[in-house]
Design an enzyme around this catalytic site. Structure first.
Site, mmCIF file in Angstrom:
data_model
loop_
_atom_site.group_PDB
_atom_site.id
_atom_site.type_symbol
_atom_site.label_atom_id
_atom_site.label_comp_id
_atom_site.label_asym_id
_atom_site.label_seq_id
_atom_site.Cartn_x
_atom_site.Cartn_y
_atom_site.Cartn_z
ATOM 1 N N LYS A 122 0.825 -1.214 0.000
ATOM 2 C CA LYS A 122 0.000 0.000 0.000
ATOM 3 C C LYS A 122 0.856 1.260 0.000
ATOM 4 O O LYS A 122 0.447 2.275 -0.555
ATOM 5 C CB LYS A 122 -0.948 -0.002 1.200
ATOM 6 N N LYS A 204 -6.278 -11.859 -7.765
ATOM 7 C CA LYS A 204 -7.491 -12.010 -6.975
ATOM 8 C C LYS A 204 -8.565 -11.020 -7.452
ATOM 9 O O LYS A 204 -8.238 -9.897 -7.826
ATOM 10 C CB LYS A 204 -7.112 -11.713 -5.515
ATOM 11 N N LYS A 207 -12.364 -5.675 -4.886
ATOM 12 C CA LYS A 207 -13.405 -4.656 -4.928
ATOM 13 C C LYS A 207 -12.829 -3.286 -5.220
ATOM 14 O O LYS A 207 -13.573 -2.350 -5.472
ATOM 15 C CB LYS A 207 -14.266 -4.665 -3.656
#
Ligand code: TRP
Length: 339
Positions: A122, A204, A207
């Protein structure tokens, strides 16, 4: 309040999990997490929450965050999380989370926090906003889990390292101050644990992927779902089978199998000799059929703001009651004054 009147049963194990309100609940979240929560609430003392404090670690528009968190609450209700069976609430409504986080911070080494894979990922992705919260994210998660003396924590494989840190912190604290926290176990479901992106089946389904075609959501309408599956990336060849060199088709088989409660072999047999095009439509239609009633329930809950407020308030009260028990103990152990 007593344990009984908040629906906690003495000899049942405690499971706890949270979900960050970003985007909407995807097929991946549903098969990998929420569907299992719904099943597990029958057999466990279950605690589920919207991790809205975690969501603050990346830049969000306040109105968008609020709307999204509220929508997630309605989505969980629509997926069958039952407030009569499980405690469901917004993390930010239970101040004990942040309070325990502060105390745990003082027992977490900067070195171990900065080594977390997700923090490094991140930080690279949001290099203009490497804030303290980003590094502290797993400590808040540890607080979430340890507050409730959780036995089992259903998480995706990407959260396993955070669970390891949670266990380390619990053990460290217990060694220093005597038994205080239950040392939790990660629970990584094997069935439908990993749904991959429809556009890049080696990644993966996420969202937060900027490519909307990479996913479907539990609240998408039928046309959208079928269209996204029609566009799903497949592989060379035309055989419908699970194989390492066929990540696209394998992903679709796994999705169909999970939705229809069949084995991958059953699915291979069912579609033997058929083309990718037919198969993709069949998967899309199966997913759309599964999600249609969820979408309907979702819209119903979303329209009923006062019901959501009522459930969320009751959930937060129950959670706070349980959390306070642990927090009180912790404060005493570390030497804070109480009267
Ligand atoms: N970090 C988790 C995720 O992104 C969400 C989460 C927050 C969580 N707190 C938790 C999961 C506590 C399990 C337990 O998936």
């Amino acid at each position: 309040m007593t344990d009984e009147n908040i629906g906690q049963v003495q000899n049942k194990k405690i499971i706890l999990s949270g979900i960050q309100p970003t985007g909407t609940i995807t097929l991946g979240n549903y098969l990998g997490a929420v569907r299992n929560w719904q099943i597990m609430q029958e057999d466990f003392n279950s605690i589920f929450f919207i991790a809205d404090l975690h969501a603050l670690t990346v830049k969000r528009e306040p109105a968008e965050l609020r709307q999204c968190a509220n929508s997630f609450f309605a989505q969980l209700l629509a997926c069958g999380i039952n407030p009569e069976k499980a405690i469901l609430y917004f993390q930010s409504h239970v101040h004990q989370h942040a309070e325990l986080q502060w105390i745990l911070n003082c027992y977490t080494y900067v070195g171990e926090a900065s080594r977390m894979t997700q923090f490094k990922d991140k930080s690279a992705k949001h290099s203009d906003n490497i804030n303290m919260g980003l590094m502290d994210y797993p400590v808040l998660m540890a607080a979430d889990v340890l507050l409730f003396q959780s036995d089992l924590v259903p998480v995706g494989i990407d959260q396993k390292q955070h669970l390891e840190l949670t266990r380390d912190l619990a053990i460290r604290f217990n060694n220093r101050y005597g038994d205080t926290f239950k040392v939790p176990e990660p629970y990584i479901p094997t069935m439908g644990a990993k749904v991959c992106s429809l556009q890049d089946p080696t990644a993966k389904m996420s969202k937060s992927d900027p490519d909307e075609n990479s996913r479907v959501s539990i609240i998408d309408d039928e046309a959208t779902i079928v269209r996204r599956f029609k566009r799903a990336v497949t592989d060379s060849g035309n055989e419908i089978c699970v194989r390492e060199d066929k990540p696209g088709v394998s992903n679709l088989i796994n999705i169909y199998a999970a939705i229809e409660n069949k084995s991958a072999q059953d699915v291979e047999r069912e579609f033997a000799g058929q083309g990718y095009g037919t198969f993709k439509i069949a998967v899309g239609e199966a997913v759309a059929a599964k999600f249609a009633p969820i979408r309907e329930e979702y819209l119903r809950y979303l329209a009923d703001k006062s019901y959501i407020a009522e459930v969320a308030k009751a959930g937060a009260e129950k959670a706070a009651y349980l959390a306070e028990r642990t927090l009180r103990k912790v404060k005493k152990k570390v030497g804070l004054i109480s009267f």
